[in-house]
Design a protein around this motif. Structure first.
Motif, PDB file in Angstrom:
ATOM      1  N   PRO A  32     -34.714  15.849   6.704  1.00 56.73           N
ATOM      2  CA  PRO A  32     -34.756  16.152   5.267  1.00 56.73           C
ATOM      3  C   PRO A  32     -34.004  15.136   4.421  1.00 56.73           C
ATOM      4  N   VAL A  33     -32.848  14.640   4.897  1.00 52.20           N
ATOM      5  CA  VAL A  33     -32.101  13.646   4.122  1.00 52.20           C
ATOM      6  C   VAL A  33     -32.911  12.365   3.985  1.00 52.20           C
ATOM      7  N   SER A  34     -33.551  11.935   5.083  1.00 51.08           N
ATOM      8  CA  SER A  34     -34.399  10.743   5.017  1.00 51.08           C
ATOM      9  C   SER A  34     -35.578  10.967   4.097  1.00 51.08           C
ATOM     10  N   GLN A  35     -36.125  12.177   4.093  1.00 50.89           N
ATOM     11  CA  GLN A  35     -37.249  12.506   3.213  1.00 50.89           C
ATOM     12  C   GLN A  35     -36.841  12.408   1.749  1.00 50.89           C
ATOM     13  N   ILE A  36     -35.649  12.864   1.435  1.00 54.83           N
ATOM     14  CA  ILE A  36     -35.168  12.801   0.046  1.00 54.83           C
ATOM     15  C   ILE A  36     -34.925  11.350  -0.361  1.00 54.83           C
ATOM     16  N   ARG A  37     -34.321  10.570   0.522  1.00 54.89           N
ATOM     17  CA  ARG A  37     -34.109   9.157   0.212  1.00 54.89           C
ATOM     18  C   ARG A  37     -35.440   8.444   0.009  1.00 54.89           C
ATOM     19  N   ALA A  38     -36.424   8.775   0.841  1.00 51.82           N
ATOM     20  CA  ALA A  38     -37.740   8.153   0.694  1.00 51.82           C
ATOM     21  C   ALA A  38     -38.359   8.495  -0.658  1.00 51.82           C
ATOM     22  N   ALA A  39     -38.193   9.739  -1.110  1.00 54.95           N
ATOM     23  CA  ALA A  39     -38.724  10.136  -2.416  1.00 54.95           C
ATOM     24  C   ALA A  39     -38.018   9.382  -3.540  1.00 54.95           C
ATOM     25  N   ILE A  40     -36.712   9.168  -3.388  1.00 60.79           N
ATOM     26  CA  ILE A  40     -35.962   8.388  -4.378  1.00 60.79           C
ATOM     27  C   ILE A  40     -36.542   6.978  -4.485  1.00 60.79           C
ATOM     28  N   GLU A  41     -36.870   6.395  -3.337  1.00 65.24           N
ATOM     29  CA  GLU A  41     -37.428   5.033  -3.333  1.00 65.24           C
ATOM     30  C   GLU A  41     -38.853   5.012  -3.890  1.00 65.24           C
ATOM     31  N   VAL A  42     -39.692   5.923  -3.430  1.00 60.00           N
ATOM     32  CA  VAL A  42     -41.104   5.923  -3.822  1.00 60.00           C
ATOM     33  C   VAL A  42     -41.274   6.140  -5.317  1.00 60.00           C
ATOM     34  N   HIS A  43     -40.458   7.001  -5.895  1.00 66.01           N
ATOM     35  CA  HIS A  43     -40.639   7.374  -7.307  1.00 66.01           C
ATOM     36  C   HIS A  43     -39.752   6.571  -8.257  1.00 66.01           C
ATOM     37  N   GLY A  44     -39.146   5.521  -7.734  1.00 64.15           N
ATOM     38  CA  GLY A  44     -38.387   4.633  -8.609  1.00 64.15           C
ATOM     39  C   GLY A  44     -37.185   5.281  -9.269  1.00 64.15           C
ATOM     40  N   VAL A  45     -36.501   6.137  -8.519  1.00 62.21           N
ATOM     41  CA  VAL A  45     -35.313   6.802  -9.047  1.00 62.21           C
ATOM     42  C   VAL A  45     -34.124   5.863  -8.831  1.00 62.21           C
ATOM     43  N   ASP A  46     -33.594   5.319  -9.926  1.00 62.14           N
ATOM     44  CA  ASP A  46     -32.516   4.338  -9.814  1.00 62.14           C
ATOM     45  C   ASP A  46     -31.185   4.940 -10.260  1.00 62.14           C
ATOM     46  N   ARG A  47     -30.176   4.092 -10.412  1.00 63.57           N
ATOM     47  CA  ARG A  47     -28.831   4.573 -10.730  1.00 63.57           C
ATOM     48  C   ARG A  47     -28.713   5.144 -12.138  1.00 63.57           C
ATOM     49  N   HIS A  48     -29.731   4.935 -12.966  1.00 68.47           N
ATOM     50  CA  HIS A  48     -29.736   5.531 -14.301  1.00 68.47           C
ATOM     51  C   HIS A  48     -30.695   6.711 -14.383  1.00 68.47           C
ATOM     52  N   SER A  49     -31.225   7.107 -13.223  1.00 66.19           N
ATOM     53  CA  SER A  49     -32.082   8.282 -13.128  1.00 66.19           C
ATOM     54  C   SER A  49     -31.269   9.450 -12.570  1.00 66.19           C
ATOM     55  N   TYR A  50     -31.958  10.553 -12.290  1.00 70.00           N
ATOM     56  CA  TYR A  50     -31.263  11.769 -11.860  1.00 70.00           C
ATOM     57  C   TYR A  50     -31.993  12.428 -10.692  1.00 70.00           C
ATOM     58  N   VAL A  51     -31.213  12.908  -9.752  1.00 69.40           N
ATOM     59  CA  VAL A  51     -31.711  13.851  -8.758  1.00 69.40           C
ATOM     60  C   VAL A  51     -31.202  15.225  -9.164  1.00 69.40           C
ATOM     61  N   VAL A  52     -32.118  16.167  -9.316  1.00 69.25           N
ATOM     62  CA  VAL A  52     -31.760  17.541  -9.670  1.00 69.25           C
ATOM     63  C   VAL A  52     -31.942  18.395  -8.422  1.00 69.25           C
ATOM     64  N   ALA A  53     -30.858  18.935  -7.890  1.00 67.44           N
ATOM     65  CA  ALA A  53     -30.893  19.730  -6.668  1.00 67.44           C
ATOM     66  C   ALA A  53     -30.777  21.204  -7.024  1.00 67.44           C
ATOM     67  N   ILE A  54     -31.774  21.982  -6.634  1.00 66.99           N
ATOM     68  CA  ILE A  54     -31.813  23.416  -6.916  1.00 66.99           C
ATOM     69  C   ILE A  54     -31.763  24.152  -5.583  1.00 66.99           C
ATOM     70  N   GLY A  55     -30.650  24.844  -5.306  1.00 64.36           N
ATOM     71  CA  GLY A  55     -30.595  25.555  -4.035  1.00 64.36           C
ATOM     72  C   GLY A  55     -29.217  26.060  -3.696  1.00 64.36           C
ATOM     73  N   GLY A  56     -29.103  26.555  -2.477  1.00 56.73           N
ATOM     74  CA  GLY A  56     -27.830  27.041  -1.979  1.00 56.73           C
ATOM     75  C   GLY A  56     -26.925  25.891  -1.572  1.00 56.73           C
ATOM     76  N   GLY A  57     -25.728  26.233  -1.106  1.00 56.35           N
ATOM     77  CA  GLY A  57     -24.722  25.226  -0.831  1.00 56.35           C
ATOM     78  C   GLY A  57     -25.148  24.197   0.195  1.00 56.35           C
ATOM     79  N   ALA A  58     -25.868  24.603   1.242  1.00 55.37           N
ATOM     80  CA  ALA A  58     -26.273  23.653   2.274  1.00 55.37           C
ATOM     81  C   ALA A  58     -27.246  22.625   1.713  1.00 55.37           C
ATOM     82  N   VAL A  59     -28.207  23.072   0.922  1.00 57.21           N
ATOM     83  CA  VAL A  59     -29.167  22.149   0.318  1.00 57.21           C
ATOM     84  C   VAL A  59     -28.465  21.220  -0.663  1.00 57.21           C
ATOM     85  N   LEU A  60     -27.539  21.753  -1.452  1.00 55.36           N
ATOM     86  CA  LEU A  60     -26.810  20.902  -2.390  1.00 55.36           C
ATOM     87  C   LEU A  60     -25.985  19.857  -1.649  1.00 55.36           C
TER      88      LEU A  60
END
Length: 410
Positions: free
Chosen positions: A105-133
């Protein structure tokens, strides 16, 4: 050493003592219906010269409990399209502790960050319980050396404790949070409506972290939890909202004023009860929720405090009886799991906690409700006596040892 070819001796060069001071500031906000189009909370926390790009990651369990959530996120971003750019539908990932035990799952999230052009001025919004956060936060903190993270915690435990802090991490080598980072979030958005679908067990589990911080820092807050224990168990949202807010406030105050927000030292007051809790989660194969394991750990260390004479009998009983009232465990059969050489396996948690701290074992005990003190060793015989006292209480309500003895009464 002698001089080099230019005639300068290396030892004659002055050392450089570098100091870098960085100030972090982030809001922790409280709301309801976060993704209603007329709620400006999320829109107003983003900062961008133009449209802010968002990668939204959703806990699978939360998506199932709130079937409209993924669509609500998309409609919210569409309603605020002048500010928010959602390049893809929210990414749904497995919830629970399992997400922290696998690299996938961590690699999947990093891959999504790369594919969708999420850079240091963008945002990841995490919605979930403590483990997911924790897992999403780790992925965000290590992509581009840090992408801005907005946490939307969906459990009592994450809203009143873990999500408001600065830690991220995943498990490795059979140890909790062995791999991780310190990375303050850009914002934490607590939506109380997301708590309404929690199972009763998860609703109650987060109460333990509020009890913990009250025991260490705020006796009146502990008394408030006692007075409202039945309201909390009966799922009163106003009572839970107050508890979450005060607990988060106390946790944040410690992070801001302790002088050690990134835990460079060995003192970890907010880990009261956690040396046993982390080991019990492992020994129970995560059958115990984190908050439940923390309740057992707090009960154990509070009982140890009583048996060693630092905590008054009356205070000790208040702690145990509060956990019983809010239906949180004070003992678990995993406490009796045998380890190497016949030593109870839970005691290995002391060495693992010492390693986690970075060298010197430092454990918080109680001198009274609202005040703790640190020790650097625990008597394992007394720990097992404390465990046995709690076991007898759970298994039969046995009162032997429940009343104060002359040697221990204060």
């Amino acid at each position: 050493m002698g001089p080099d070819q230019d005639g300068i001796a290396p030892q004659a060069l002055a050392g450089i003592d570098q100091e870098v001071v960085v100030t972090f500031r982030y809001p922790v906000l409280f709301t309801r219906a976060l993704f209603a189009p007329d709620n400006p909370t999320l829109r107003d926390v983003v900062q961008a010269a133009g449209r802010a790009r968002l990668l939204v990651v959703v806990d699978e369990g939360v998506a199932e409990a709130h079937p409209a959530l993924v669509g609500d996120v998309q409609r919210y971003c569409a309603a605020h399209a002048g500010v928010l750019d959602l390049p893809a539908a929210p990414l749904v990932v497995p919830g629970g502790e399992a997400i922290k035990n696998e690299a996938g799952p961590v690699s999947q999230i990093r891959a999504a960050i790369e594919v969708h052009g999420v850079d240091r001025h963008s945002y990841v919004v995490a919605i979930g319980g403590g483990a997911v956060l924790d897992a999403v936060g780790y992925a965000a903190a290590t992509a581009h050396r840090g992408v801005r993270l907005i946490r939307v915690p969906t459990t009592v435990l994450s809203q009143d404790d873990s999500a408001v802090g600065v830690k991220n991490g995943i498990n490795a080598f059979g140890k909790k949070n062995f791999v991780g980072s310190f990375a303050p979030p850009h914002a934490v958005l607590n939506d109380f409506d997301l708590l309404l679908t929690l199972q009763d067990r998860d609703w109650r589990a987060g109460i333990s972290e509020a009890v913990k911080v009250a025991l260490l820092k705020d006796a009146p807050f502990f008394e408030w939890i006692e007075d409202h224990a039945h309201d909390l168990c009966d799922r009163s949202l106003p009572a839970m909202a107050h508890m979450v807010h005060r607990s988060a406030e106390l946790h944040l105050d410690h992070i801001a004023t302790s002088g050690d927000p990134f835990e460079l030292g060995s003192s970890r007051p907010l880990d009261f009860g956690h040396w046993a809790a982390h080991k019990l989660e492992q020994l129970s194969h995560n059958e115990l929720r984190h908050g439940e394991a923390v309740a057992v750990g707090i009960a154990l260390d509070s009982t140890y405090s009583y048996l060693t004479g630092s905590l008054r009998h009356a205070d000790w009983r208040r702690i145990i009886e509060l956990f019983e009232t809010v239906e949180l465990p004070i003992w678990h059969p995993a406490m009796a799991t045998p380890g190497s050489g016949g030593r109870p396996a839970v005691l290995a948690g002391l060495e693992e906690f010492r390693e986690h701290l970075g060298g010197r074992l430092t454990v918080m005990l109680l001198e009274r409700i609202g005040s703790g003190f640190e020790v650097h060793e625990l008597d394992e015989t007394v720990l097992m006596e404390a465990s046995d006292l709690l076991r007898r209480r759970v298994e039969g309500g046995e009162r032997r040892g429940w009343e104060p003895t002359p040697a221990l009464a204060r």
